[in-house]
Design a protein around this motif. Structure first.
Motif, mmCIF file in Angstrom:
data_model
loop_
_atom_site.group_PDB
_atom_site.id
_atom_site.type_symbol
_atom_site.label_atom_id
_atom_site.label_comp_id
_atom_site.label_asym_id
_atom_site.label_seq_id
_atom_site.Cartn_x
_atom_site.Cartn_y
_atom_site.Cartn_z
ATOM 1 N N GLY A 101 0.790 -1.219 0.000
ATOM 2 C CA GLY A 101 0.000 0.000 0.000
ATOM 3 C C GLY A 101 0.821 1.267 0.000
ATOM 4 N N GLN A 102 2.116 1.162 -0.340
ATOM 5 C CA GLN A 102 2.984 2.324 -0.352
ATOM 6 C C GLN A 102 3.880 2.296 -1.585
ATOM 7 N N ILE A 103 4.272 3.461 -2.018
ATOM 8 C CA ILE A 103 5.257 3.572 -3.092
ATOM 9 C C ILE A 103 6.333 4.550 -2.653
ATOM 10 N N GLU A 106 8.197 19.527 -5.497
ATOM 11 C CA GLU A 106 8.735 19.556 -4.134
ATOM 12 C C GLU A 106 7.849 20.372 -3.198
ATOM 13 N N ASP A 107 7.338 21.496 -3.689
ATOM 14 C CA ASP A 107 6.451 22.325 -2.869
ATOM 15 C C ASP A 107 5.168 21.576 -2.508
ATOM 16 N N ILE A 108 4.629 20.843 -3.476
ATOM 17 C CA ILE A 108 3.395 20.083 -3.215
ATOM 18 C C ILE A 108 3.652 18.991 -2.189
ATOM 19 N N ILE A 109 4.757 18.292 -2.334
ATOM 20 C CA ILE A 109 5.086 17.212 -1.401
ATOM 21 C C ILE A 109 5.257 17.768 0.008
ATOM 22 N N GLU A 110 5.941 18.899 0.111
ATOM 23 C CA GLU A 110 6.151 19.513 1.426
ATOM 24 C C GLU A 110 4.833 19.938 2.058
ATOM 25 N N GLU A 111 3.912 20.468 1.254
ATOM 26 C CA GLU A 111 2.644 20.957 1.793
ATOM 27 C C GLU A 111 1.809 19.838 2.389
ATOM 28 N N VAL A 112 1.786 18.666 1.734
ATOM 29 C CA VAL A 112 0.968 17.565 2.258
ATOM 30 C C VAL A 112 1.758 16.666 3.198
ATOM 31 N N ASP A 113 3.020 17.053 3.486
ATOM 32 C CA ASP A 113 3.839 16.344 4.474
ATOM 33 C C ASP A 113 4.002 14.868 4.123
ATOM 34 N N LEU A 114 4.545 14.605 2.951
ATOM 35 C CA LEU A 114 4.664 13.221 2.497
ATOM 36 C C LEU A 114 5.932 12.523 2.973
ATOM 37 N N HIS A 115 6.913 13.230 3.489
ATOM 38 C CA HIS A 115 8.191 12.613 3.874
ATOM 39 C C HIS A 115 8.050 11.852 5.190
ATOM 40 N N LYS A 116 7.393 10.715 5.118
ATOM 41 C CA LYS A 116 7.224 9.839 6.284
ATOM 42 C C LYS A 116 7.847 8.489 5.949
ATOM 43 N N HIS A 117 9.042 8.306 6.436
ATOM 44 C CA HIS A 117 9.782 7.061 6.187
ATOM 45 C C HIS A 117 10.001 6.826 4.700
ATOM 46 N N ALA A 131 7.998 6.875 2.248
ATOM 47 C CA ALA A 131 6.953 6.129 1.551
ATOM 48 C C ALA A 131 5.698 6.987 1.411
ATOM 49 N N ILE A 132 4.934 6.690 0.371
ATOM 50 C CA ILE A 132 3.720 7.450 0.083
ATOM 51 C C ILE A 132 2.547 6.487 -0.006
ATOM 52 N N GLU A 133 1.518 6.738 0.810
ATOM 53 C CA GLU A 133 0.314 5.939 0.749
ATOM 54 C C GLU A 133 -0.626 6.507 -0.313
ATOM 55 N N PHE A 134 -1.663 5.731 -0.645
ATOM 56 C CA PHE A 134 -2.547 6.139 -1.741
ATOM 57 C C PHE A 134 -3.254 7.447 -1.445
ATOM 58 N N GLU A 135 -3.689 7.654 -0.174
ATOM 59 C CA GLU A 135 -4.362 8.904 0.177
ATOM 60 C C GLU A 135 -3.440 10.095 -0.039
#
Length: 784
Positions: free
Chosen positions: A700-702, A724-735, A737-741
Motif C-alpha cells: 500500500g505504499q510507493i 517539491e512544494d506540493i510534497i512539502e505541503e501535504v507532508d509526504l516525507h514519512k519514512h 513512503a507514500i500511501e494512496f491517500e
C-alpha cells in the motif's frame, strides 16, 4: 506575558480604555438617553392619483391595521411598474394627462413641478432617502438604471456592524473621523436590527488569538467597542479558552491558538433589505421605477437643476421628469452623474474593490463567524455563515469603476491562502470548493493624503454643486439611514421644501416586519405543508409577506412537502418566489430574480445556471415574453453568472440547447473548471491502477521517487521545484513512503496548479473581451 507589551501597545490600550469609559459616561448622561422605540405602523397614505390603492380596504391588508396579526397581512399589491412609469410621465392610468391642481387662495393653477425630489440611484442610500423623504410627506420620485441593489448594495459583506477594526485605527492613529464613524454606526446598527427584524440577526464573531499578550489587548478593545454602543449594545462579548474555542469553531488549527474572544454584531440579507426599503417607500407615496436611466440633467434658465431626461431601458421610451431638486445617490457612479452636471468637476470617489467568495457550509459553524485581524498583508478578512453557506472576504484594493466587476483570480487565491493559514490541515482548502465569487465596488470618499484605499475614511459626504444638485457619497450599508436623513435634511434646506412630518425612520418598520415573529415559519409549515427549511427561508426573507409567497406555491405531488417546488434541490428557493417577484417586487429580468429577489447566484453559480430554464418559463408566464426575449434573458443571465465565478462554456449556450442537455442529463462542456470533487470516477480508476502497478510488494505504499513515473504515466509535466512544494505541503516525507491517500493529495495539487493557470487565462481573456468597456456617463447603479 506582559513583557510582550510594547510601550505603544500599553499607551494605546490605556487610551482606549479611558476614551471608552468617558464616552460611556457622557452617553448615559447626555447624548443617548435610553428610550423605548415604538413601532410606527405604515399609514394609509395615498399615492397621487388615488387609483394606485385598492378600491376598498382589505381587512388582511396591514396598511389598514396596526401591530402583529394572527392572520396573513400581505395581500397588498403594489402599483404596477406601468403605473409607476405613468406617474413619472405625469399621466393617469388611462394615459390622460394629470391636470394641475387649482389653488383656491390665489385662484390660480399651480405650475410647480410634480415632484419635490428626484433621486437618482436605487441602492441602499437612494432607497433609504426615498423612504425618509416620502415619510416626511414630500413628493418623491426615484429612478434606477438597472435594478434595486444591482451594484455595491447587493455585494457587501452582509454585516450590520459598527466597525471594530475602525475603532482600533481611530485610537492607533488618533483619527477622530474614524471614531465618529464607529460611534454613528453602532447607533445605526441598533436601529437597523429593530426596523427589519426578519432580515437582520445578531451574529457572534470570534477573534482567534495566537499570542497570550493579545488577550488583554483585544479584550480592552472589544469592551471599548461595547461601551461606545452603551445601552444599544447587542450582546456582551466573552473570552474562550483554547478548548472552548475549538469546540465552538473546530475547523481552527490547534497549534496556532491560545484562546479567542467573541463579540457580537449584526448580519443581514443586503439585496432583500434594499427591495424592502423601496417597497416601504412606495407605501408612503414614493414613485419608484427600476430599469429607468438618466441620460441628461434638466436645468432652468438660471442653470439650476430642475429634473432629468430619462429612458426606459426595457422599451427605449424617453421623457422628462421635473422636480424641485435632484439627489445623486449612485454609489460608485457618483462622479459620472456629477460630470453630467459639470464636465469639469473633479472626482470625489475613490473606488475600492471588495471581493468575496462563497464556500460550502462545512467551512464554518452555522452560528458563529470569524475575523482574522492579522492577515499576511495587514488587511482584515471575515469568515461568516450566510444563507446556509460560508462567505469569506473581503479584499480592499484600488480599482476602476465598471458596470459588471469580476473577481480577479489572484484575489480569490489570496482569500484561499489566508483561510489555509488558520484552518486545520484536516480541512483541505480547495479552489473547487468556491461555489461563487463576486466583486463589489465600494464608493469610498477620496482623501488626497491617503496612501491607499485601505486607509480611506468610510464616512459619508454631502456635496451641493453650483447648479444645486445634491450628491451623497461614501458611507456603508449600516449607516444608510443616517446618510438618508442627512441628505433629506440638506435637500429641505437647499430647495426650501416644506415637509409635513419630521424624520421618523428610526421608528418605521419595513414592509414585512409587522406580522413577523421568530416562530411564524411553524404556521407556514402547518397551513401549507412546506418543508421546514423552505418555511424558515420564506419567513426570514419576506417576513409576514411569506404568506403571500406561500399562497402562490404549487403542489409538489408528494406526500411531503405538500407545497413548494424548489428551483434547485440543494437550496430552499421555490418557484412561487419567481411569481411573487414578478408580480409584487418589480422583477423585470432573470438577473433581477437570481441575484436580488432570491440570492441563488450568490450562493452557487452552477446551480443557478441549471435553474435558469424553469425561471425563464415562469417569468414568461408572468410577463408575456417572446421567444427572442427568452433567449436574450438566458444569454444575459449566463453572462452575469460568469461574473459570479461560472466558467465560460466552450461553445455559446442557447436556451433550447441547454434545456436539451439538462433533459438528457448530458454534461455541459466548459473550459477547465474547478470541481467540488477533484477527480472524476474514470480518473480515480486510472490513478488506482497506476498506483497498484508501482506498488510492487503490495504494502500500500510507493517510494517518493516513483512520483516522476506516475506524472509521466498520466501525462502531467511540472517542474521539479513545483513538485517539491506540493510534497512539502501535504507532508509526504514519512519514512520515505507514500500511501494512496497522500498520493491523491499530490495529484490533486498538481491538477490544482494546472487548472489555476487555465482558469486565470480564461478570466483574463473574458475580461478583456467582455468587460473592458467604458461606463456610459448616464448609468445610475447606486448603493453603499
Amino acid at each position: 506575558m506582559f513583557r510582550a507589551f510594547s510601550r505603544k501597545r500599553v499607551f494605546v490600550t490605556s487610551a482606549l480604555t479611558a476614551t471608552a469609559a468617558t464616552s460611556y459616561y457622557y452617553y448615559n448622561k447626555n447624548s443617548r438617553k435610553h428610550y423605548t422605540r415604538s413601532t410606527l405602523s405604515i399609514p394609509n397614505y395615498r399615492l397621487t392619483p388615488d387609483y394606485l390603492l385598492p378600491p376598498s380596504p382589505d381587512p388582511l391588508n396591514y396598511l389598514f391595521a396596526e401591530g402583529p396579526r394572527e392572520r396573513p397581512a400581505t395581500l397588498w399589491t403594489p402599483p404596477s411598474r406601468k403605473d409607476m412609469l405613468n406617474l413619472l410621465k405625469g399621466l393617469n392610468k388611462d394615459g390622460s394627462i394629470i391636470e394641475p391642481k387649482y389653488d383656491a387662495d390665489s385662484q390660480k393653477t399651480k405650475s410647480e413641478p410634480p415632484f419635490d425630489l428626484l433621486i437618482i440611484g436605487g441602492g441602499a442610500t437612494g432607497a433609504g432617502s426615498a423612504l425618509d423623504a416620502a415619510s416626511r410627506g414630500l413628493r418623491v420620485a426615484l429612478v434606477e438604471r438597472d435594478d434595486f441593489a444591482c451594484g455595491t448594495s447587493s455585494k457587501s459583506t452582509k454585516l450590520v456592524h459598527g466597525g471594530v477594526r475602525y475603532l482600533e485605527k481611530a485610537m492607533m492613529e488618533f483619527d477622530y473621523e474614524q471614531y465618529k464613524l464607529v460611534k454613528e454606526a453602532l447607533h445605526e446598527r441598533s436601529i437597523f436590527l429593530h426596523t427589519a427584524p426578519y432580515l437582520s440577526v445578531h451574529l457572534p464573531i470570534m477573534i482567534p488569538l495566537d499570542k497570550r499578550w493579545k488577550i488583554p489587548y483585544y479584550w480592552v478593545g472589544l469592551k471599548a467597542y461595547e461601551l461606545l454602543a452603551g445601552r444599544e449594545n447587542v450582546e456582551p462579548g466573552y473570552f474562550l479558552t483554547k478548548t472552548k474555542a475549538l469546540e465552538a469553531f473546530p475547523m481552527l488549527k490547534k497549534d496556532k491558538i491560545v484562546g479567542a474572544l467573541v463579540y457580537y454584531d449584526g448580519q443581514h440579507n443586503d439585496a432583500r433589505m434594499n427591495v424592502a426599503l423601496a417597497l416601504t417607500a412606495i407605501t408612503y407615496g414614493a414613485v419608484i421605477a427600476n430599469h429607468v436611466e438618466v441620460t441628461r440633467l434638466l436645468k432652468d434658465e438660471n442653470g439650476i437643476v430642475s429634473g432629468a431626461h430619462v429612458k426606459d431601458i426595457l422599451t427605449g421610451e424617453e421623457w422628462d421628469v421635473k422636480a424641485k431638486g435632484v439627489i445623486n445617490a449612485t454609489g460608485p457612479f457618483t462622479d459620472s452623474i456629477r460630470k453630467m452636471d459639470n464636465p469639469t468637476d473633479t472626482n470625489i470617489v475613490a473606488p475600492s474593490s471588495g471581493v468575496h467568495i462563497v464556500l460550502p457550509n462545512y467551512y464554518s459553524p452555522g452560528n458563529m463567524g470569524l475575523i482574522d485581524p492579522s492577515t499576511s498583508d495587514g488587511r482584515v478578512i471575515f469568515f461568516l455563515p450566510w444563507e446556509g453557506n460560508t462567505i469569506a472576504g473581503t479584499t480592499d484594493s484600488p480599482t476602476v469603476v465598471t458596470y459588471a466587476p469580476q473577481a480577479r483570480e489572484e484575489e480569490v487565491q489570496w482569500i484561499l491562502d489566508e483561510i489555509k493559514r488558520y484552518l486545520s490541515p484536516d480541512v483541505k482548502v480547495r479552489r473547487g470548493d468556491v461555489l461563487a465569487s463576486w466583486s463589489g465596488i465600494r464608493p469610498l470618499v477620496r482623501d488626497p493624503s491617503a496612501k491607499n484605499t485601505a486607509e480611506l475614511v468610510r464616512n459619508h459626504m454631502i456635496n451641493v454643486s453650483e447648479s444645486k444638485m445634491i450628491t451623497i457619497a461614501g458611507g456603508k450599508w449600516t449607516t444608510y439611514r443616517a446618510m438618508a436623513q442627512d441628505t433629506i435634511d440638506k435637500a429641505i434646506e437647499v430647495y426650501g421644501l416644506e415637509p409635513t412630518h419630521p424624520c421618523r425612520t428610526e421608528e418605521i418598520r419595513l414592509i414585512g416586519s409587522h406580522g413577523y415573529s421568530k416562530t411564524m415559519f411553524i404556521k407556514l409549515i402547518q397551513q401549507f405543508g412546506l418543508d421546514t427549511e423552505v418555511a424558515q427561508h420564506l419567513a426570514n426573507s419576506y417576513g409576514d409577506r411569506a404568506w403571500g409567497v406561500a399562497t402562490l406555491s404549487q403542489p409538489t405531488g408528494k406526500r411531503w412537502p405538500v407545497f413548494g417546488k424548489r428551483l434547485s434541490p440543494s437550496f430552499p428557493y421555490i418557484e412561487s418566489e419567481v411569481h411573487y417577484a414578478a408580480r409584487r417586487e418589480y422583477a423585470c429580468t432573470v438577473v433581477d430574480v437570481i441575484a436580488r429577489r432570491t440570492r441563488l447566484a450568490f450562493l452557487n453559480a452552477q446551480a443557478t445556471l441549471e435553474s435558469l430554464p424553469r425561471i425563464i418559463e415562469i417569468m414568461t408566464e408572468e410577463l408575456g415574453w417572446s421567444k427572442n426575449r427568452m433567449e436574450q434573458e438566458f444569454s444575459q443571465a449566463v453572462d452575469f453568472l460568469m461574473t459570479m465565478g461560472l466558467p465560460k462554456p466552450k461553445e455559446k449556450l442557447t436556451l433550447a440547447k441547454f434545456k436539451a442537455q439538462l433533459e438528457s442529463h448530458k454534461h455541459i462542456e466548459s473550459e477547465p473548471l474547478y470541481s467540488r470533487a477533484r477527480f472524476q470516477p474514470e480518473e480515480l480508476v486510472k490513478l488506482q491502477n497506476i498506483f497498484s502497478e508501482l506498488d510492487v510488494n503490495g504494502d500500500g505504499q510507493i517510494n517518493a521517487a516513483d512520483l516522476k513515473k506516475v506524472l509521466t504515466a498520466v501525462g502531467v509535466s511540472v517542474p521539479d521545484y513545483v513538485l517539491e512544494d506540493i510534497i512539502e505541503e501535504v507532508d509526504l516525507h514519512k519514512h520515505g513512503a507514500i500511501e494512496f491517500e497522500e498520493f491523491l493529495e499530490v495529484m490533486s495539487g498538481v491538477k490544482e496548479i494546472q487548472l489555476q493557470n487555465a482558469f486565470a487565462s480564461i478570466v483574463e481573456q473574458y475580461t478583456e473581451t467582455k468587460w473592458n468597456q467604458k461606463i456610459p456617463p448616464g448609468r445610475a447603479g447606486g448603493g453603499v
